[in-house]
Design a protein around this motif. Structure first.
Motif, mmCIF file in Angstrom:
data_model
loop_
_atom_site.group_PDB
_atom_site.id
_atom_site.type_symbol
_atom_site.label_atom_id
_atom_site.label_comp_id
_atom_site.label_asym_id
_atom_site.label_seq_id
_atom_site.Cartn_x
_atom_site.Cartn_y
_atom_site.Cartn_z
ATOM 1 N N VAL A 116 64.834 11.108 27.310
ATOM 2 C CA VAL A 116 65.060 12.175 28.274
ATOM 3 C C VAL A 116 64.203 11.969 29.521
ATOM 4 O O VAL A 116 64.601 12.329 30.612
ATOM 5 C CB VAL A 116 64.730 13.551 27.629
ATOM 6 C CG1 VAL A 116 64.912 14.664 28.612
ATOM 7 C CG2 VAL A 116 65.575 13.757 26.391
ATOM 8 N N THR A 117 63.048 11.375 29.367
ATOM 9 C CA THR A 117 62.097 11.225 30.469
ATOM 10 C C THR A 117 62.558 10.150 31.438
ATOM 11 O O THR A 117 62.939 9.052 31.050
ATOM 12 C CB THR A 117 60.706 10.852 29.914
ATOM 13 O OG1 THR A 117 60.315 11.835 28.973
ATOM 14 C CG2 THR A 117 59.685 10.780 31.028
ATOM 15 N N SER A 118 62.467 10.483 32.741
ATOM 16 C CA SER A 118 62.842 9.517 33.769
ATOM 17 C C SER A 118 61.641 8.651 34.134
ATOM 18 O O SER A 118 60.492 8.982 33.816
ATOM 19 C CB SER A 118 63.360 10.238 35.012
ATOM 20 O OG SER A 118 62.314 10.954 35.614
ATOM 21 N N LYS A 152 66.393 6.553 33.227
ATOM 22 C CA LYS A 152 65.700 6.894 31.979
ATOM 23 C C LYS A 152 64.810 5.739 31.513
ATOM 24 O O LYS A 152 65.081 4.578 31.804
ATOM 25 C CB LYS A 152 66.710 7.241 30.881
ATOM 26 C CG LYS A 152 67.648 8.364 31.261
ATOM 27 C CD LYS A 152 66.901 9.640 31.552
ATOM 28 C CE LYS A 152 67.875 10.732 31.982
ATOM 29 N NZ LYS A 152 67.280 11.769 32.759
#
Length: 117
Positions: free
Chosen positions: A73-75, A67
């Motif tokens: 939430v975004t990788s 993360k």
């Protein structure tokens, strides 16, 4: 000789004599060398960026799946993928700008010289 006709605009009717003068012009060979070298450099940069990203996906999924920050939430892989796309757009823009200025100017000069005689 047909491969050399790519330098000519569609409206230009080219005689074999003009083609021979163009091929004899050192500026034409300089243009071909510069254009090819520039294209190869940009191609290598794109291949490195694209295959580097693919290799990360293949061999370091855990890092890409990490993360961006706590509670996010975004990788990491998402902005890197977007970066590859933006890099492609930037390289295309660089090539088009140079082709529309330097390469087109050189091409026009070569054609003027060939048509003078």
């Amino acid at each position: 000789m047909a491969r050399h006709r790519e330098l000519f605009e569609e409206e230009t009717i080219v005689s074999e004599d003009v083609v021979a003068r163009i091929e004899a012009n050192p500026k034409y060979h300089d243009l071909v060398h510069k254009r090819n070298s520039f294209g190869y450099i940009l191609s290598v940069l794109m291949i490195i960026a694209y295959y580097g990203y693919i290799l990360l996906i293949a061999f370091n999924k855990e890092w890409l799946a990490g993360k961006l920050g706590a509670g996010m939430v975004t990788s990491i892989g998402i902005p890197l993928g977007v970066g590859v796309i933006i890099f492609t757009i930037v390289l295309t823009n660089i090539y088009v700008r140079r082709a529309n200025t330097e390469f087109d100017d050189m091409n026009a000069e070569i054609l003027r010289e060939a048509n003078k005689r």
